[in-house]
Design a protein around this motif. Structure first.
Motif, PDB file in Angstrom:
ATOM      1  N   GLU A  22       6.136  -0.156   2.014  1.00 11.96           N
ATOM      2  CA  GLU A  22       5.632  -1.514   2.197  1.00 11.96           C
ATOM      3  C   GLU A  22       6.289  -2.066   3.454  1.00 11.96           C
ATOM      4  O   GLU A  22       7.511  -2.045   3.581  1.00 11.96           O
ATOM      5  N   HIS A  24       6.062  -5.114   6.842  1.00  6.92           N
ATOM      6  CA  HIS A  24       5.460  -6.308   7.434  1.00  6.92           C
ATOM      7  C   HIS A  24       4.797  -5.889   8.744  1.00  6.92           C
ATOM      8  O   HIS A  24       5.006  -4.782   9.245  1.00  6.92           O
ATOM      9  N   TYR A  48      -2.976  -7.266  13.535  1.00  2.14           N
ATOM     10  CA  TYR A  48      -3.122  -8.217  12.430  1.00  2.14           C
ATOM     11  C   TYR A  48      -4.569  -8.412  11.985  1.00  2.14           C
ATOM     12  O   TYR A  48      -4.837  -8.415  10.772  1.00  2.14           O
ATOM     13  N   SER A  62      -1.509  -7.387   0.424  1.00  2.00           N
ATOM     14  CA  SER A  62      -0.401  -8.073   1.081  1.00  2.00           C
ATOM     15  C   SER A  62       0.232  -9.068   0.134  1.00  2.00           C
ATOM     16  O   SER A  62      -0.406  -9.544  -0.816  1.00  2.00           O
ATOM     17  N   TRP A  64       3.566 -12.246   0.293  1.00  3.62           N
ATOM     18  CA  TRP A  64       4.532 -12.968   1.106  1.00  3.62           C
ATOM     19  C   TRP A  64       5.926 -12.811   0.518  1.00  3.62           C
ATOM     20  O   TRP A  64       6.106 -12.805  -0.688  1.00  3.62           O
ATOM     21  N   ARG A  72       7.525 -13.615   5.597  1.00  4.68           N
ATOM     22  CA  ARG A  72       6.885 -12.418   6.131  1.00  4.68           C
ATOM     23  C   ARG A  72       5.811 -11.955   5.171  1.00  4.68           C
ATOM     24  O   ARG A  72       6.003 -11.953   3.957  1.00  4.68           O
ATOM     25  N   ARG A  73       4.708 -11.523   5.752  1.00  5.16           N
ATOM     26  CA  ARG A  73       3.637 -10.944   4.947  1.00  5.16           C
ATOM     27  C   ARG A  73       3.826  -9.436   5.004  1.00  5.16           C
ATOM     28  O   ARG A  73       3.833  -8.840   6.078  1.00  5.16           O
ATOM     29  N   THR A  74       3.996  -8.828   3.841  1.00  4.99           N
ATOM     30  CA  THR A  74       4.170  -7.387   3.789  1.00  4.99           C
ATOM     31  C   THR A  74       2.902  -6.745   3.223  1.00  4.99           C
ATOM     32  O   THR A  74       2.173  -7.352   2.439  1.00  4.99           O
ATOM     33  N   TYR A  75       2.674  -5.526   3.649  1.00  9.46           N
ATOM     34  CA  TYR A  75       1.463  -4.795   3.295  1.00  9.46           C
ATOM     35  C   TYR A  75       1.829  -3.484   2.621  1.00  9.46           C
ATOM     36  O   TYR A  75       2.828  -2.857   2.957  1.00  9.46           O
TER      37      TYR A  75
END
Length: 110
Positions: A22, A24, A48, A62, A64, A72-75
């Motif tokens: 995972e 960001h 993005y 995603s 936050w 931070r937005r994590t994916y």
């Protein structure tokens, strides 16, 4: 590396950067740079929007988080994203095998 060379491969590159972890957005960009030996230096304006598109398609999820006081937005990959990445890898192997068959100079006849 020219942007045209990446056309059609960006999704697979982003999915591969998330394989088993995972990250960001900026960490994804850094991972692509590192794994490509610096050849891939993608701007945030490319990465993005592609991540948002992959999320809408159901390939990434995603969330936050707050790190060091910053949001931070994590994916991460979804199950569908893992399956898509596997299919992309198979297609890439088939493609590179076919292209190498044409571009690699065959050995001289004995």
């Amino acid at each position: 590396m020219k942007a045209d060379a990446l056309r059609g491969h960006l999704d697979a590159l982003l999915l591969a950067s998330l394989d088993g972890r995972e990250l960001h957005g900026y960490a994804i960009i850094e991972a692509l740079q590192q794994r490509s030996g610096g050849a891939l230096d993608l701007p945030t304006g490319t990465v993005y929007p592609a991540l948002r598109r992959l999320e809408r398609a159901g390939y990434v999820h995603s969330s936050w988080s707050t790190v060091g006081g910053r949001q931070r937005r994590t994916y991460r990959l979804t199950h569908s994203g893992v399956q898509t990445l596997q299919a992309e890898r198979r297609a890439w192997r088939e493609f590179t095998t076919a292209i190498e068959g044409v571009l690699v100079k065959p050995p001289a006849p004995a």
